[in-house]
Design a protein around this motif. Structure first.
Motif, PDB file in Angstrom:
ATOM      1  N   SER A  63       0.859  -1.184   0.000  1.00 50.51           N
ATOM      2  CA  SER A  63       0.000   0.000   0.000  1.00 50.51           C
ATOM      3  C   SER A  63       0.890   1.226   0.000  1.00 50.51           C
ATOM      4  N   VAL A  64       0.420   2.279  -0.636  1.00 53.25           N
ATOM      5  CA  VAL A  64       1.168   3.533  -0.663  1.00 53.25           C
ATOM      6  C   VAL A  64       0.347   4.636  -0.013  1.00 53.25           C
ATOM      7  N   LEU A  65       1.055   5.554   0.640  1.00 52.41           N
ATOM      8  CA  LEU A  65       0.415   6.750   1.160  1.00 52.41           C
ATOM      9  C   LEU A  65       0.785   7.857   0.189  1.00 52.41           C
ATOM     10  N   VAL A  66      -0.231   8.452  -0.417  1.00 51.47           N
ATOM     11  CA  VAL A  66      -0.028   9.493  -1.418  1.00 51.47           C
ATOM     12  C   VAL A  66      -0.423  10.832  -0.805  1.00 51.47           C
ATOM     13  N   PHE A  67       0.492  11.796  -0.895  1.00 54.49           N
ATOM     14  CA  PHE A  67       0.254  13.149  -0.409  1.00 54.49           C
ATOM     15  C   PHE A  67       0.237  14.033  -1.650  1.00 54.49           C
ATOM     16  N   GLY A  68      -0.962  14.522  -2.014  1.00 57.81           N
ATOM     17  CA  GLY A  68      -1.084  15.269  -3.276  1.00 57.81           C
ATOM     18  C   GLY A  68      -0.810  14.314  -4.416  1.00 57.81           C
ATOM     19  N   ARG A  97       9.132   8.702   3.467  1.00 58.66           N
ATOM     20  CA  ARG A  97      10.239   9.594   3.095  1.00 58.66           C
ATOM     21  C   ARG A  97      10.503  10.483   4.320  1.00 58.66           C
ATOM     22  N   PRO A  98      11.764  10.835   4.573  1.00 54.44           N
ATOM     23  CA  PRO A  98      12.094  11.609   5.785  1.00 54.44           C
ATOM     24  C   PRO A  98      11.254  12.878   5.976  1.00 54.44           C
ATOM     25  N   GLU A  99      10.964  13.602   4.895  1.00 52.73           N
ATOM     26  CA  GLU A  99      10.229  14.863   5.053  1.00 52.73           C
ATOM     27  C   GLU A  99       8.766  14.660   5.449  1.00 52.73           C
ATOM     28  N   PHE A 100       8.286  13.426   5.391  1.00 54.15           N
ATOM     29  CA  PHE A 100       6.896  13.151   5.769  1.00 54.15           C
ATOM     30  C   PHE A 100       6.784  12.474   7.138  1.00 54.15           C
ATOM     31  N   GLN A 101       7.901  12.319   7.823  1.00 57.10           N
ATOM     32  CA  GLN A 101       7.875  11.674   9.135  1.00 57.10           C
ATOM     33  C   GLN A 101       7.449  12.675  10.207  1.00 57.10           C
ATOM     34  N   GLY A 102       6.794  12.168  11.243  1.00 59.70           N
ATOM     35  CA  GLY A 102       6.372  13.018  12.356  1.00 59.70           C
ATOM     36  C   GLY A 102       5.089  13.787  12.102  1.00 59.70           C
ATOM     37  N   LEU A 103       4.361  13.454  11.046  1.00 65.80           N
ATOM     38  CA  LEU A 103       3.142  14.176  10.687  1.00 65.80           C
ATOM     39  C   LEU A 103       1.870  13.347  10.865  1.00 65.80           C
ATOM     40  N   GLY A 104       2.024  12.123  11.383  1.00 70.25           N
ATOM     41  CA  GLY A 104       0.870  11.250  11.554  1.00 70.25           C
ATOM     42  C   GLY A 104       0.616  10.342  10.359  1.00 70.25           C
ATOM     43  N   PHE A 105       1.431  10.467   9.313  1.00 72.14           N
ATOM     44  CA  PHE A 105       1.237   9.646   8.113  1.00 72.14           C
ATOM     45  C   PHE A 105       1.576   8.180   8.381  1.00 72.14           C
ATOM     46  N   GLY A 106       2.570   7.930   9.207  1.00 73.01           N
ATOM     47  CA  GLY A 106       2.934   6.555   9.544  1.00 73.01           C
ATOM     48  C   GLY A 106       1.782   5.848  10.245  1.00 73.01           C
ATOM     49  N   ARG A 107       1.115   6.569  11.138  1.00 72.77           N
ATOM     50  CA  ARG A 107      -0.051   6.004  11.842  1.00 72.77           C
ATOM     51  C   ARG A 107      -1.152   5.638  10.849  1.00 72.77           C
ATOM     52  N   GLU A 138      10.112   3.359  19.037  1.00 69.76           N
ATOM     53  CA  GLU A 138       9.211   4.284  19.741  1.00 69.76           C
ATOM     54  C   GLU A 138       7.858   4.378  19.026  1.00 69.76           C
ATOM     55  N   PHE A 139       7.882   4.379  17.699  1.00 70.07           N
ATOM     56  CA  PHE A 139       6.656   4.435  16.897  1.00 70.07           C
ATOM     57  C   PHE A 139       5.765   3.229  17.206  1.00 70.07           C
ATOM     58  N   TYR A 140       6.334   2.028  17.169  1.00 69.62           N
ATOM     59  CA  TYR A 140       5.526   0.829  17.398  1.00 69.62           C
ATOM     60  C   TYR A 140       5.041   0.734  18.849  1.00 69.62           C
ATOM     61  N   ARG A 141       5.851   1.189  19.796  1.00 67.05           N
ATOM     62  CA  ARG A 141       5.388   1.229  21.193  1.00 67.05           C
ATOM     63  C   ARG A 141       4.228   2.197  21.345  1.00 67.05           C
ATOM     64  N   ALA A 142       4.336   3.373  20.712  1.00 70.10           N
ATOM     65  CA  ALA A 142       3.286   4.389  20.793  1.00 70.10           C
ATOM     66  C   ALA A 142       1.978   3.893  20.165  1.00 70.10           C
TER      67      ALA A 142
END
Length: 169
Positions: A63-68, A97-107, A138-142
């Motif tokens: 699966s891919v997460l597409v932003f725009g 991608r690094p610039e998309f980390q920390g924005l809730g996209f991984g969740r 930390e991501f998987y624990r959270a």
């Protein structure tokens, strides 16, 4: 005012080049200084556009997460591969991608992969992460993952510790 669409969808063969470039950027960011340089290069180079095209065409769950109009991340998942762990499904890879980390996209990507596994009857699941990869652990624990196993994996001359996180319904 403009709106940017964020969607998670199954990867198409046409996405192979973008997934390969996402894999390259994410792995360099995540594993630089953890996996020895020459080994990291080999692992990244093995997963070029042709590899992803073949995996997608053969029906691998990607699966891919597409932003725009840009692929920001991907998840690759399916049945649990570790017979010793009694969980139905496994997320093999989940990277942004690094610039998309920390924005809730991984969740979002994690939730979509988990939902897809559950809809296929795979009610419990496991994810492995290198223990030196602090952002991943930390991501998987959270996300509520509980540590259920430890193992190690060789990368050239170096053995690295890895942790399995699990979720059950």
């Amino acid at each position: 005012m403009s709106t940017t669409l964020i969607e998670v969808r199954p990867a198409k063969a046409a996405d192979a080049t973008a997934v390969a470039s996402t894999h390259d950027e994410a792995w360099r960011s995540a594993y630089q200084g953890i996996i020895p340089g020459a080994e990291l290069e080999k692992l990244i180079n093995r997963r070029g556009p042709q590899w992803w095209d073949s995996a997608i065409r053969k029906g691998s769950r990607v699966s891919v997460l597409v932003f725009g109009d840009k692929i920001a991340g991907y998840a690759n998942y399916g049945r649990n591969r570790a017979r010793s762990l009694h969980f139905d499904g496994e997320i093999y890879e989940l990277y942004l991608r690094p610039e998309f980390q920390g924005l809730g996209f991984g969740r979002r990507l994690f939730a979509a992969a988990r939902r897809d596994l559950m809809q296929s009857g795979l009610k419990s699941m496991v994810v492995w992460a290198l223990s030196d990869n602090d952002p991943a652990t930390e991501f998987y624990r959270a996300l509520g993952g509980r540590m259920v196993a430890r193992s190690s994996e060789r990368f050239g001359p170096k053995a690295l510790d890895k942790i399995a996180f699990a979720w059950t319904n």
